[in-house]
Write an enzyme that holds these catalytic residues in place. Structure first.
Site, PDB file in Angstrom:
ATOM      1  CB  THR A  83      -0.909   0.023   1.245  1.00  0.00           C
ATOM      2  OG1 THR A  83      -1.420   1.342   1.451  1.00  0.00           O
ATOM      3  CG2 THR A  83      -0.152  -0.387   2.495  1.00  0.00           C
ATOM      4  CB  CYS A 196      -3.691   4.862  -4.636  1.00  0.00           C
ATOM      5  SG  CYS A 196      -4.810   3.787  -3.718  1.00  0.00           S
TER       6      CYS A 196
END
Length: 243
Positions: A83, A196
């Protein structure tokens, strides 16, 4: 091959993509039936997302640090946090274990510098675009991140959490991201960071004339380098995309 510990689940859609890409990368390098040696600790993202919204970053860091410690006890040789946003708590992971953490912003910055760029647009969650932990890490490599305006940041964030984290890909959202990237180009962006790990489900190199830096793929390549003791490198893909 080193055993890689992956902390995932943020979201499960991007973690699944990490697993696929990492195995493809190892197979491409080694051939035959080779696959990646990995351990995955997949957290419940609802808990982490609630802590993000509440600004409880220390608590979120503790959850991920405990996961890292479990991976170390299980025999992992290194850690990958699957992430971008949760790299805000990367220092908590680094002190929780003796394992090296493969930082996603460093892998991305190496590719940007290899392309000769210094100013790039950043598309990510609102946390990553608005807080300083990610942009400052890029700045350590001599890279300036340009972020969209307030309303566009909110919409980019909404699309990630309300759509992409649920594996929902909508043409209207793709059009929004394309418009935002075009505006970033007019403000001096020489390339675009897909900052992202879910964004690659929606857009890629064909959605902008600028070089695209896919943080997921770049992170995976850095992980494969670590696992196979290969020198770190960057590669150019179709359409000027890096990743």
């Amino acid at each position: 091959m080193k055993l890689l510990g992956i902390i995932g689940g943020m979201s499960w859609t991007s973690t699944a993509e990490y697993y696929r890409l990492l195995n493809e990368e190892v197979a491409a390098r080694l051939g035959g039936l080779h696959s990646a040696r990995v351990l995955i600790h997949s957290v419940d993202f609802a808990e982490i997302a609630a802590q993000q919204r509440a600004g409880e970053w220390e608590a979120a860091g503790a959850v991920l640090a405990a996961a890292a410690q479990g991976l170390e006890r299980a025999g992992a040789h290194g850690l990958l946090l699957a992430t971008n946003t949760m790299h805000k708590v990367a220092p908590a992971l680094e002190v929780a274990t003796s394992l090296p953490l493969l930082h996603i912003a460093d892998a991305t910055a190496r590719a940007i510098r290899a392309a000769g760029l210094t100013h790039v647009g950043l598309l990510a969650t609102a946390f990553t675009m608005e807080q300083d932990f990610y942009r400052e890490r890029l700045a350590q490599h001599g890279i300036t991140a340009i972020v969209p305006g307030t309303a566009d940041r909110a919409e980019i964030h909404r699309i990630i959490y309300d759509e992409l984290c649920h594996n929902v890909v909508l043409p209207a959202s793709r059009s929004t991201y394309r418009r935002v990237m075009a505006e970033l180009q007019t403000r001096g962006a020489q390339g675009i960071i897909l900052g992202c790990t879910e964004i690659t489900l929606l857009i890629g190199a064909d959605d902008t004339p600028l070089p695209v830096f896919d943080t997921t793929r770049l992170h995976v390549r850095a992980a494969a380098d670590f696992m196979l003791n290969a020198p770190q490198k960057t590669e150019t893909q179709k359409g000027g995309a890096y990743g």
